[in-house]
Design an enzyme around this catalytic site. Sequence first.
Site, PDB file in Angstrom:
ATOM      1  N   SER A 149      42.601  30.170  44.159  1.00  0.00           N
ATOM      2  CA  SER A 149      41.415  29.639  44.829  1.00  0.00           C
ATOM      3  C   SER A 149      40.482  29.069  43.769  1.00  0.00           C
ATOM      4  CB  SER A 149      40.694  30.747  45.577  1.00  0.00           C
ATOM      5  OG  SER A 149      40.057  31.593  44.630  1.00  0.00           O
ATOM      6  N   LYS A 150      39.521  28.299  44.231  1.00  0.00           N
ATOM      7  CA  LYS A 150      38.574  27.693  43.286  1.00  0.00           C
ATOM      8  C   LYS A 150      37.936  28.761  42.412  1.00  0.00           C
ATOM      9  CE  LYS A 150      36.553  23.428  43.106  1.00  0.00           C
ATOM     10  NZ  LYS A 150      36.859  22.373  44.015  1.00  0.00           N
ATOM     11  N   ARG A 151      37.525  29.873  43.049  1.00  0.00           N
ATOM     12  CA  ARG A 151      36.807  30.898  42.298  1.00  0.00           C
ATOM     13  C   ARG A 151      37.753  31.568  41.283  1.00  0.00           C
ATOM     14  NH1 ARG A 151      36.601  35.898  42.353  1.00  0.00           N
ATOM     15  NH2 ARG A 151      37.837  36.067  44.235  1.00  0.00           N
ATOM     16  N   GLU A 152      38.945  31.959  41.780  1.00  0.00           N
ATOM     17  CA  GLU A 152      39.912  32.601  40.869  1.00  0.00           C
ATOM     18  C   GLU A 152      40.316  31.641  39.755  1.00  0.00           C
ATOM     19  OE1 GLU A 152      42.771  35.199  43.765  1.00  0.00           O
ATOM     20  OE2 GLU A 152      42.732  33.039  43.991  1.00  0.00           O
TER      21      GLU A 152
ATOM     22  N   ALA B 241      38.739  29.084  38.623  1.00  0.00           N
ATOM     23  CA  ALA B 241      37.667  28.648  37.725  1.00  0.00           C
ATOM     24  C   ALA B 241      37.346  29.721  36.685  1.00  0.00           C
ATOM     25  CB  ALA B 241      36.413  28.319  38.529  1.00  0.00           C
TER      26      ALA B 241
END
Length: 318
Positions: free
Chosen positions: A257-260, A262
Site C-alpha cells: 500500500s502507499k503507506r507501507e 512509502a
Amino acid sequence: MPLPSHLQALIDRGQRQREQAYRGRFAPSPTGPLHRGNLRTALLSWLHARLRGGAWLLRIDDLDTPRNRPGAEVSILADLAWLGLNWDGPVLRQSERRGLYASALSGLRRAGRLYPCRCSRRLLADVSAPHGALAVYPGFCRDQASGWGVERGRLPSWRLRLEAGPLGWAEAYGPPGVLDGPAAIGDVVVRRADGYLAYHLATAVDELSLGISDVVRGDDLWTATGAQVAVMAALGATPPRYGHVPLWRDGAGRRLSKREGAEGLEGYRQRGWDAAAVVGDLAASAGLVAPGSRISAAELLQELGPEHLDRALTGPQT
Ligand code: GLU
C-alpha cells in the site's frame, strides 16, 4: 553513424569494460528518501553484483530537477551506507553528465535520426488507449517538414525515429525482452519540449559509457527498457543484460500500500530495528532467508551464492 569522437571513445571503452568484468549499478532518483521497495531492490542489485565479484556503481538520476527534493541524495547515501551496501568509485550524477547527453543528441540529429514533434500531451492523451495503457506515439510529426525553432511560443520535443524491426535484450529473471520498435515502443522523446534532456536518452548513454554489464532494477521499468534499448541501438551499441526484479508485494500478491510502500528506514528505526534486522527483513521478503532473520549485508554475501539469488527471483514471489 559518426558520433562525436569523445562520446564514441567512451562508448568503446564501456564496451571493453563490460566484456571484461561484471559492472552493475543502482540508480535512484533523488525525489525523496528510499522507500522499502527501493531498499529491497538496492539490496538485490548489490547482491547480484557482489556475489559475482562485480563492481556496483551508484548513479543519482537527478536530471528532472523540479522533482528533486533537497536532502534526498544525502539521505539515499546514508541509508545505503547504514545497510552496508557499499558502492564503487565516486557518486555519479546525471546532472553533471549533461555534456555527454548533448553530444549524443547532436550526433543523432546530424545523422538524421531525430525529428521535431509538436504534438501536445493533451492531443496524445486523447488518441491513446483508455485505462492508461502505455501509449505508443502514433508518428503524427514523423513526416512533417517542421522546423526546430519556437513556433506559437513553443519549442518542439525531439524524437528518435525508430527503424522497423524488433529490439531485444537478455533478461536474467524472465524470458528475453523482444519488442517491435515502431509498433510497440514508438519514436522515443530524447529531448523534451521544455528543453530537458529526456531520461531514456541519459540512461542509455550512461549504461553504455559507464560500461554497465548488468542492470538489476524493479520490474516496473521493464517497458522503459524498450525505449532505452532503442536509443542504444541508434548509438550503434548493444544493451547490457537486464534483471528486472519483482516489486515487493504483500502476502496476497498485492503491491505494498502507499503507506507501507512509502515507509523507508526511518519507519524501521522508529520501531527500534537495527541494520541486521532490516537487511533480514528485506532479504526474507525476497525469499532469501527465513522471516525474522537478523543478518548483515556482508554476512548475506558469505552465506549465499549467485544461484540462491537466481532461484529466489525466478521462483514464485511473496
Ligand atoms: N532513476 C529511475 C528510478 O529510480 C530509474 C532507475 C533505473 O533505471 O534503475 O526509477
